[in-house]
Design a protein around this motif. Structure first.
Motif, PDB file in Angstrom:
ATOM      1  N   GLU A  41      31.103 121.964   5.692  1.00  0.00           N
ATOM      2  CA  GLU A  41      30.614 120.813   4.949  1.00  0.00           C
ATOM      3  C   GLU A  41      29.096 120.864   4.800  1.00  0.00           C
ATOM      4  O   GLU A  41      28.403 121.522   5.573  1.00  0.00           O
ATOM      5  N   ARG A  96      16.850 110.105  -3.214  1.00  0.00           N
ATOM      6  CA  ARG A  96      17.523 108.813  -3.021  1.00  0.00           C
ATOM      7  C   ARG A  96      16.657 107.733  -3.630  1.00  0.00           C
ATOM      8  O   ARG A  96      15.458 107.655  -3.363  1.00  0.00           O
ATOM      9  N   ASN A 104      22.808 110.603   5.670  1.00  0.00           N
ATOM     10  CA  ASN A 104      24.127 110.619   5.033  1.00  0.00           C
ATOM     11  C   ASN A 104      24.030 111.151   3.618  1.00  0.00           C
ATOM     12  O   ASN A 104      23.362 110.567   2.762  1.00  0.00           O
ATOM     13  N   ARG A 105      24.718 112.240   3.346  1.00  0.00           N
ATOM     14  CA  ARG A 105      24.603 112.861   2.022  1.00  0.00           C
ATOM     15  C   ARG A 105      25.096 111.948   0.916  1.00  0.00           C
ATOM     16  O   ARG A 105      24.643 112.060  -0.235  1.00  0.00           O
ATOM     17  N   TYR A 106      25.983 111.029   1.223  1.00  0.00           N
ATOM     18  CA  TYR A 106      26.542 110.143   0.200  1.00  0.00           C
ATOM     19  C   TYR A 106      25.550 109.052  -0.212  1.00  0.00           C
ATOM     20  O   TYR A 106      25.786 108.321  -1.171  1.00  0.00           O
ATOM     21  N   ASP A 107      24.450 108.929   0.502  1.00  0.00           N
ATOM     22  CA  ASP A 107      23.415 107.951   0.145  1.00  0.00           C
ATOM     23  C   ASP A 107      22.461 108.477  -0.914  1.00  0.00           C
ATOM     24  O   ASP A 107      21.623 107.724  -1.398  1.00  0.00           O
ATOM     25  N   ASP A 109      21.275 110.140  -4.533  1.00  0.00           N
ATOM     26  CA  ASP A 109      21.680 109.952  -5.917  1.00  0.00           C
ATOM     27  C   ASP A 109      21.568 111.214  -6.768  1.00  0.00           C
ATOM     28  O   ASP A 109      22.279 111.343  -7.768  1.00  0.00           O
ATOM     29  N   TRP A 111      20.772 115.645  -6.878  1.00  0.00           N
ATOM     30  CA  TRP A 111      20.796 116.884  -6.113  1.00  0.00           C
ATOM     31  C   TRP A 111      20.238 118.040  -6.918  1.00  0.00           C
ATOM     32  O   TRP A 111      20.407 118.090  -8.147  1.00  0.00           O
TER      33      TRP A 111
END
Length: 121
Positions: A41, A96, A104-107, A109, A111
């Motif tokens: 991951e 972000r 946290n990678r999901y935070d 926006d 990449w």
């Protein structure tokens, strides 16, 4: 839309150093670096706020990695020293749309496309 362009990856021997750069378009954001090894991951490496430059590190990089930013150039850097073979991965820059970076990678926006870092033993 924010564009993130990474550079600086490559092949280095164990114990060596590399500096990754990430140039961001548009306004300033909290920025982070993540990495992803084959079959694993994507994990947090380091983050920096957009204002006073508070930094955060994964345990794996503490004492070896340094994240910094040049706001005049809208660029974030990841200085990696004492590299180990287990640091081998594709390294991604992320932005972000908040003041504070997180682990946290999901935070995040936006990449970048990623840059390969390979550390030989």
């Amino acid at each position: 839309q924010v564009q993130l362009v990474e550079s600086g990856g490559g092949l280095v021997q164990a114990g060596g150093s590399l500096r990754l750069s990430c140039a961001a378009s548009g306004r300033r954001y909290a920025m982070g670096w993540f990495r992803q090894a084959p079959g694993k991951e994507r994990t947090f490496v380091a983050a920096i706020t957009w204002s006073e430059g508070s930094t955060y590190y994964a345990d794996s990089g503490k004492g070896r990695f340094t994240i910094s930013r040049d706001n005049a150039k809208n660029t974030v850097y990841l200085q990696m020293n004492s590299l180990k073979p287990e640091d081998t991965a594709v390294y991604y820059c992320a932005a972000r749309n908040r003041v504070v970076g997180t682990t946290n990678r999901y935070d995040y926006d936006f990449w970048g496309q990623g840059t390969q870092v390979t550390v030989s033993s």
